[in-house]
Design a protein around this motif. Structure first.
Motif, PDB file in Angstrom:
ATOM      1  N   ASN A 114       0.831  -1.209   0.000  1.00 35.26           N
ATOM      2  CA  ASN A 114       0.000   0.000   0.000  1.00 35.26           C
ATOM      3  C   ASN A 114       0.863   1.256   0.000  1.00 35.26           C
TER       4      ASN A 114
ATOM      5  N   ALA B 115       2.047   1.810  -3.537  1.00 35.92           N
ATOM      6  CA  ALA B 115       0.949   2.321  -4.366  1.00 35.92           C
ATOM      7  C   ALA B 115       0.731   3.805  -4.114  1.00 35.92           C
TER       8      ALA B 115
ATOM      9  N   HIS C 267       1.369   6.835  -6.786  1.00 35.82           N
ATOM     10  CA  HIS C 267       0.272   7.725  -7.161  1.00 35.82           C
ATOM     11  C   HIS C 267       0.657   9.178  -6.906  1.00 35.82           C
TER      12      HIS C 267
END
Length: 296
Positions: free
Chosen positions: A230, A233, A237
């Motif tokens: 996570n 990610a 992003h």
């Protein structure tokens, strides 16, 4: 009324994060990477600086705002609006002059006090900033922007209880300003309460989904909880949203380093350093990974 927004500034990312324990893979190397992230946490506090946008201070924009002032020179709104444009452009002295004029015309203009407080904070004058935020709240006790601004001054000074109290007050007023949640998340993070920090960063993201900085913040708390997937990610992003933030690339590099992918880590650290040659976590990361890459 025009407000001077200091939402997600130039370096909102790895800057104030508390890093986790290292994974067992390449333990010594990863501990160095994590201590680098921790160093960034104490040196890059820019969550309340103004994001500079030179276009706001363009001749065309300023001329149009000046024309509005000239058409009604006794209206403080015009000076507040132009002062905001100057502030966003980084022309702080001119912004200060316009907010001063707005307050001369209307001493109860609480938004102008908060705007001037932001300028004082960016000029490194926290006592003046506190006076202006206090005055804004005296005139408008439910003004969430002033609670957030004052909280930022307290947080920069290390007065975390006072800062938390102000962020809580803004949130209790149902603010939609993402800074209240993001900056409260930074305090939770600093105190090691990463579950609460992730919750606040997620709220900040929901309020400002196109801002890279809260993704960086949440990613660091994911790292602290050993949730590298996570975290990765979120860092990726953040880069997609704003590829010019050095901390986003350094954060991405940290995950590569934790995974033992030193070649990619070096590449990302190097890119971070090219974006901000003074960014210490990137310098440290390049120094750590350069030798390993050269040896391969």
């Amino acid at each position: 009324m025009a407000k001077l927004i200091a939402d997600f500034p130039v370096q909102f990312g790895l800057g104030k994060r508390i890093s986790p324990s290292a994974s067992t893979l390449r333990t010594g190397l990863v501990l160095l990477a994590l201590s680098s992230a921790l160093a960034a946490c104490s040196t890059a506090d820019t969550t309340d600086t103004i994001r500079i946008n030179k276009e706001q201070g363009s001749e065309e924009n300023i001329d149009s705002l000046t024309a509005v002032i000239n058409s009604n020179p006794s209206d403080p709104e015009g000076y507040n609006t132009r002062g905001s444009a100057y502030g966003r452009a980084g022309e702080f002295k001119r912004a200060l002059a316009d907010f001063n004029r707005a307050l001369e015309l209307n001493p109860r203009f609480y938004q102008a006090y908060a705007n001037r407080g932001l300028i004082y904070r960016n000029l490194g004058e926290p006592e003046q900033a506190l006076q202006d935020y206090n005055m804004a709240l005296q005139l408008s006790p439910r003004y969430d922007v002033a609670f957030i601004g004052r909280g930022n001054v307290y947080r920069q000074a290390g007065q975390l209880d006072q800062a938390m109290n102000d962020y809580n007050k803004a949130i209790g007023l149902d603010t939609t300003d993402p800074r209240a949640y993001h900056n409260r998340g930074l305090i939770y993070q600093k105190r090691g309460n990463h579950a609460k920090a992730i919750e606040d960063f997620s709220t900040a993201i929901s309020l400002s989904p196109n801002s890279a900085e809260p993704y960086n913040g949440r990613g660091i708390s994911y790292v602290a909880m050993n949730d590298d997937d996570n975290a990765f990610a979120d860092f990726n992003h953040a880069i997609e949203l704003d590829g010019k933030l050095a901390e986003s690339w350094a954060n991405q590099a940290l995950i590569y380093e934790r995974k033992g992918d030193l070649k990619r880590a070096y590449k990302s650290y190097s890119h971070a350093l090219s974006l901000d040659p003074k960014y210490q976590p990137a310098k440290d990361g390049v120094a750590r990974t350069r030798g390993a890459v050269a040896a391969n």
